[in-house]
Write a protein that holds these residues in place. Structure first.
Motif, PDB file in Angstrom:
ATOM      1  N   GLY A 116      50.297  44.479  36.369  1.00 59.75           N
ATOM      2  CA  GLY A 116      51.205  45.331  35.617  1.00 59.75           C
ATOM      3  C   GLY A 116      51.275  46.759  36.130  1.00 59.75           C
ATOM      4  O   GLY A 116      52.133  47.530  35.684  1.00 59.75           O
ATOM      5  N   TYR A 117      50.398  47.115  37.057  1.00 57.73           N
ATOM      6  CA  TYR A 117      50.382  48.477  37.598  1.00 57.73           C
ATOM      7  C   TYR A 117      51.623  48.724  38.455  1.00 57.73           C
ATOM      8  O   TYR A 117      51.957  47.945  39.342  1.00 57.73           O
ATOM      9  N   TYR A 118      52.321  49.827  38.163  1.00 61.74           N
ATOM     10  CA  TYR A 118      53.511  50.203  38.937  1.00 61.74           C
ATOM     11  C   TYR A 118      53.085  50.989  40.177  1.00 61.74           C
ATOM     12  O   TYR A 118      52.344  51.976  40.073  1.00 61.74           O
ATOM     13  N   VAL A 119      53.563  50.591  41.340  1.00 61.95           N
ATOM     14  CA  VAL A 119      53.202  51.258  42.585  1.00 61.95           C
ATOM     15  C   VAL A 119      54.367  52.150  43.010  1.00 61.95           C
ATOM     16  O   VAL A 119      55.284  51.723  43.723  1.00 61.95           O
ATOM     17  N   VAL A 120      54.335  53.398  42.576  1.00 57.38           N
ATOM     18  CA  VAL A 120      55.431  54.335  42.843  1.00 57.38           C
ATOM     19  C   VAL A 120      55.540  54.642  44.331  1.00 57.38           C
ATOM     20  O   VAL A 120      56.630  54.912  44.837  1.00 57.38           O
ATOM     21  N   SER A 121      54.423  54.577  45.046  1.00 59.82           N
ATOM     22  CA  SER A 121      54.460  54.879  46.478  1.00 59.82           C
ATOM     23  C   SER A 121      55.306  53.882  47.266  1.00 59.82           C
ATOM     24  O   SER A 121      55.682  54.148  48.411  1.00 59.82           O
ATOM     25  N   LEU A 122      55.636  52.743  46.666  1.00 60.05           N
ATOM     26  CA  LEU A 122      56.464  51.744  47.344  1.00 60.05           C
ATOM     27  C   LEU A 122      57.951  51.904  47.045  1.00 60.05           C
ATOM     28  O   LEU A 122      58.774  51.165  47.587  1.00 60.05           O
ATOM     29  N   VAL A 123      58.300  52.863  46.193  1.00 60.20           N
ATOM     30  CA  VAL A 123      59.714  53.122  45.877  1.00 60.20           C
ATOM     31  C   VAL A 123      60.350  53.879  47.046  1.00 60.20           C
ATOM     32  O   VAL A 123      59.756  54.824  47.568  1.00 60.20           O
ATOM     33  N   PRO A 124      61.539  53.481  47.500  1.00 63.65           N
ATOM     34  CA  PRO A 124      62.210  54.210  48.583  1.00 63.65           C
ATOM     35  C   PRO A 124      62.403  55.680  48.224  1.00 63.65           C
ATOM     36  O   PRO A 124      62.546  56.027  47.041  1.00 63.65           O
ATOM     37  N   PRO A 125      62.398  56.576  49.205  1.00 65.20           N
ATOM     38  CA  PRO A 125      62.560  58.014  48.932  1.00 65.20           C
ATOM     39  C   PRO A 125      63.831  58.298  48.127  1.00 65.20           C
ATOM     40  O   PRO A 125      64.869  57.685  48.353  1.00 65.20           O
ATOM     41  N   CYS A 126      63.702  59.210  47.181  1.00 65.25           N
ATOM     42  CA  CYS A 126      64.844  59.617  46.368  1.00 65.25           C
ATOM     43  C   CYS A 126      64.530  60.978  45.762  1.00 65.25           C
ATOM     44  O   CYS A 126      63.390  61.434  45.779  1.00 65.25           O
ATOM     45  N   ASP A 127      65.543  61.628  45.199  1.00 66.44           N
ATOM     46  CA  ASP A 127      65.342  62.947  44.593  1.00 66.44           C
ATOM     47  C   ASP A 127      64.462  62.891  43.355  1.00 66.44           C
ATOM     48  O   ASP A 127      63.932  63.916  42.924  1.00 66.44           O
ATOM     49  N   GLY A 128      64.307  61.708  42.763  1.00 69.28           N
ATOM     50  CA  GLY A 128      63.466  61.570  41.583  1.00 69.28           C
ATOM     51  C   GLY A 128      61.987  61.548  41.891  1.00 69.28           C
ATOM     52  O   GLY A 128      61.151  61.636  40.978  1.00 69.28           O
ATOM     53  N   ILE A 129      61.619  61.422  43.166  1.00 72.03           N
ATOM     54  CA  ILE A 129      60.228  61.487  43.600  1.00 72.03           C
ATOM     55  C   ILE A 129      60.137  62.681  44.549  1.00 72.03           C
ATOM     56  O   ILE A 129      60.362  62.562  45.757  1.00 72.03           O
ATOM     57  N   PRO A 130      59.833  63.853  44.025  1.00 67.56           N
ATOM     58  CA  PRO A 130      59.995  65.092  44.781  1.00 67.56           C
ATOM     59  C   PRO A 130      58.862  65.392  45.760  1.00 67.56           C
ATOM     60  O   PRO A 130      57.743  64.894  45.627  1.00 67.56           O
ATOM     61  N   PHE A 131      59.189  66.235  46.727  1.00 66.62           N
ATOM     62  CA  PHE A 131      58.182  66.740  47.659  1.00 66.62           C
ATOM     63  C   PHE A 131      57.164  67.601  46.923  1.00 66.62           C
ATOM     64  O   PHE A 131      55.974  67.573  47.218  1.00 66.62           O
ATOM     65  N   TYR A 132      57.658  68.364  45.956  1.00 65.27           N
ATOM     66  CA  TYR A 132      56.794  69.281  45.206  1.00 65.27           C
ATOM     67  C   TYR A 132      56.285  68.576  43.949  1.00 65.27           C
ATOM     68  O   TYR A 132      56.944  68.557  42.907  1.00 65.27           O
ATOM     69  N   SER A 133      55.119  67.975  44.054  1.00 60.96           N
ATOM     70  CA  SER A 133      54.560  67.223  42.941  1.00 60.96           C
ATOM     71  C   SER A 133      53.046  67.285  42.989  1.00 60.96           C
ATOM     72  O   SER A 133      52.447  67.285  44.071  1.00 60.96           O
ATOM     73  N   ASN A 134      52.429  67.359  41.831  1.00 62.10           N
ATOM     74  CA  ASN A 134      50.969  67.279  41.746  1.00 62.10           C
ATOM     75  C   ASN A 134      50.492  65.836  41.754  1.00 62.10           C
ATOM     76  O   ASN A 134      49.298  65.576  41.799  1.00 62.10           O
ATOM     77  N   GLY A 135      51.439  64.906  41.668  1.00 62.94           N
ATOM     78  CA  GLY A 135      51.077  63.503  41.579  1.00 62.94           C
ATOM     79  C   GLY A 135      50.351  62.973  42.795  1.00 62.94           C
ATOM     80  O   GLY A 135      49.605  62.000  42.702  1.00 62.94           O
TER      81      GLY A 135
END
Length: 236
Positions: A116-135
């Motif tokens: 059930g764990y979502y792997v955000v690192s596998l999502v294609p690049p988009c503006d919703g996953i920003p360069f400037y993030s503490n994540g």
């Protein structure tokens, strides 16, 4: 810790009013004054009782959070992030992590625990996953959060009004407009100072070009999530 922007859930169809009220209740201290005035009148008497008295109790907050999840669609779902136990690409990721981290638990046990764990690192690049993030560096926010604290160094570009507004909850339409305002301020600053909008983050983020890049990224992030029905949850 500073300011981080989180894309809050968006309401499932038919639950828009209830969802908005729950958010305004849970995040009362971060809601704009105009939104407080709207929700504290009308037929929502139970919520008026909460507003008029002490903050919601732990049990009340927990119940509202549960309902928030029940009638909401998460940012993970909007991104269509692969999930361990559901998507082969996420299962492969889990297997690679198991080997890379030398996890002592057997692989099948590890994958079962990660189901059930979502792997955000596998999502294609988009503006919703920003360069400037503490994540990417901290575990208290996800990779799709935006590090709003960086905007404090960008006041020459955005001014005090937009900076102060960045600490408030913004529902989808307002979030999209806020993104438009941020992009407009970056465009105006660039034209006034005869600067070009940098395509990548400059080495010096405090430079005029660095500030432009941060503000433009923030504007696109707001438009991405606002256009898809999500609200901005300021976290600080």
């Amino acid at each position: 810790m500073g300011l981080d922007w989180l894309p809050g859930n968006k309401p499932k169809p038919g639950y828009e009013t209830e969802f908005r009220t729950i958010v305004q209740t849970l995040l009362w201290d971060k809601v704009a004054k105009s939104d407080r005035a709207r929700v504290s009148s009308g037929r929502w008497s139970r919520f008026r009782e909460i507003f008029a008295g002490p903050a919601p109790s732990e049990a009340e907050s927990r119940a509202l959070r549960q309902r928030y999840d029940e009638i909401g669609i998460s940012a993970y779902e909007t991104l269509n992030a692969p999930r361990v136990g559901y998507d082969p690409i996420a299962d492969d990721w889990a297997e690679q992590m198991h080997a890379a981290r030398n996890i002592e638990k057997p692989l099948e046990v590890w994958r079962r625990e990660m189901r059930g764990y979502y792997v955000v690192s596998l999502v294609p690049p988009c503006d919703g996953i920003p360069f400037y993030s503490n994540g990417a560096m901290a575990d208290y926010v996800e990779r799709f959060s935006f590090r709003g604290q960086f905007l404090k160094s960008c006041s020459p570009v955005i001014g005090n009004r937009l900076l102060e507004s960045s600490y408030e909850v913004k529902f989808a339409p307002d979030l999209s407009r806020f993104g438009t305002d941020l992009l407009a301020s970056a465009d105006t600053y660039a034209r006034t100072n005869n600067l070009k909008m940098p395509a990548t983050s400059p080495d010096d983020c405090d430079s005029p070009e660095g500030q432009l890049h941060i503000v433009a990224a923030a504007g696109r992030w707001c438009q991405f999530w606002g256009d898809r029905g999500h609200f901005l949850e300021p976290y600080f």
